[in-house]
Write a protein that holds these residues in place. Sequence first.
Motif, PDB file in Angstrom:
ATOM      1  N   HIS A 158      10.333 -13.406  19.192  1.00  0.00           N
ATOM      2  CA  HIS A 158       8.967 -13.857  18.895  1.00  0.00           C
ATOM      3  C   HIS A 158       8.314 -14.036  20.247  1.00  0.00           C
ATOM      4  O   HIS A 158       8.633 -14.972  20.971  1.00  0.00           O
ATOM      5  N   THR A 163      14.415 -21.395  12.701  1.00  0.00           N
ATOM      6  CA  THR A 163      14.416 -20.966  14.103  1.00  0.00           C
ATOM      7  C   THR A 163      14.094 -22.144  15.009  1.00  0.00           C
ATOM      8  O   THR A 163      12.947 -22.329  15.410  1.00  0.00           O
ATOM      9  N   SER A 211       2.055 -16.181  20.721  1.00  0.00           N
ATOM     10  CA  SER A 211       0.970 -16.204  19.755  1.00  0.00           C
ATOM     11  C   SER A 211      -0.244 -15.422  20.194  1.00  0.00           C
ATOM     12  O   SER A 211      -1.333 -15.660  19.717  1.00  0.00           O
TER      13      SER A 211
HETATM   14  C1  LIG Z   1       4.960 -20.173  15.619  1.00  0.00           C
HETATM   15  C2  LIG Z   1       5.928 -19.114  15.298  1.00  0.00           C
HETATM   16  C3  LIG Z   1       5.518 -17.981  14.587  1.00  0.00           C
HETATM   17  C4  LIG Z   1       4.089 -17.737  14.162  1.00  0.00           C
HETATM   18  O1  LIG Z   1       3.250 -17.432  15.224  1.00  0.00           O
HETATM   19  P1  LIG Z   1       1.723 -17.008  14.948  1.00  0.00           P
HETATM   20  O2  LIG Z   1       1.179 -16.678  16.265  1.00  0.00           O
HETATM   21  O3  LIG Z   1       1.043 -18.134  14.296  1.00  0.00           O
HETATM   22  O4  LIG Z   1       1.749 -15.830  14.035  1.00  0.00           O
HETATM   23  C5  LIG Z   1       6.488 -17.064  14.261  1.00  0.00           C
HETATM   24  N1  LIG Z   1       7.786 -17.227  14.622  1.00  0.00           N
HETATM   25  C6  LIG Z   1       8.212 -18.305  15.323  1.00  0.00           C
HETATM   26  C7  LIG Z   1       9.646 -18.441  15.672  1.00  0.00           C
HETATM   27  C8  LIG Z   1       7.292 -19.272  15.680  1.00  0.00           C
HETATM   28  O5  LIG Z   1       7.710 -20.337  16.381  1.00  0.00           O
END
Ligand SMILES: *Cc1c(COP(=O)(O)O)cnc(C)c1O
Length: 406
Positions: free
Chosen positions: A184, A93, A187
Amino acid sequence: MTSSSSNLLQIVQDHGAPLYVYEASVMKRQYERMTAAFKEVKRLRINYACKALTNLHVLRLFKEWGSGLDTVSIQEVELGLMAGFAPEDIIYTPNCVSFAEIEMAISKGVRINVDNISILEQFGAAYPEKPVCIRINPHIMAGGNSKISVGHIDSKFGISIHQIPHVLKVVDALNLKVEGLHMHTGSDILDAEVFLQAVEILLRTAQDFPHLDYVDLGSGFKVAYKAGGVSTDIEDLGERLGQRFNEFCAEYGRDLALIFEPGKFLVSEAGHFLAEVNVVKTTPATVFAGLDSGQNHLIRPMFYDAYHHIENLSNPGGKPRIYTVVGYICETDTFGINRQLSEVREGDVLAFKNAGAYCMMMASNYNSRFRPAEVLIENGEARLIRRRETLEDLLRTQLETETVVA
Ligand SMILES: *Cc1c(COP(=O)(O)O)cnc(C)c1O
């Protein structure tokens, strides 16, 4: 069971400070919590977001437990393959990378998640047969800190939900095989409701793509960094979301796979960062505990205002006193202001909690300091998984150093 203070002190004695120590049992517990929470979903996939902690030994653990991998750079793809992940269990990604880098990932056989229409067009023209995933930005704010919210209107991540009509034209014109939809939202999901709203938007969009194999809901799951801090109630979310997802699959007419990509949730609590106190320095305004470490080893407090709980391992029974804990870097690298610690003496070892995710991975060599070593505790055994650096490591990429080093 988490490691006791005396255990950690022993590990510092064996391997020196500053040191990152990770507990495999805590990572496994979090992985199993997640799979149990979504047990109603027929095809659940957890893809560990490896940028949180990319040591090969850690990647191999997740592989062993049945996890896939979420990667954001070609280098992470290569490390994932080295750790033994099958290419089809890796999703790549990227954001704002060159098409040449995407082509490298394609040549490795991993799944590609595209977050830009111009890339989607290039991809479709060059690889008409290759299935692709599309990253959608549902424009949902997750949390209030803009540094870690990636779903809002000004975000550089994903293709806006408002551009779906354009995406559909590109898909149609190039006859693209869209196998997945992804989001996504950042965080820092403080609120399950916000997450569920974003999911609804993604599922509505999924109806426009009749050939999907999976829906990837990314991550953003929180763990508490201090007593009483917010953490994602994964069991509650699993129950509500699992049910909703199954309903959706029935409407859609196929059992889609449901993918999550947790990073922080899986590894944050497994990590301890251990540093020694070089000096206790009293000024007219405060008492500093100055460590043999700094922002070069743990930058989250300075970069995100992140709170990491600190304990004095060496003097657990000491009188509680107030300290400002700082580093040795020539910057204002403050780890914590006015923290109550049991009395700190020079030479004591302080432990930072929640140091598994985005800590060692953000370490640098600023001030020409060496990065810390890493230890993994597995089955009660503490094993060095990254050695401490040396001056040679700092010089390795510099040319003609022989003439410089007298
Ligand atoms: C960083 C990231 C994650 C993980 O995020 P967390 O908050 O650490 O769980 C998941 N997917 C993508 C595309 C990311 O860039």
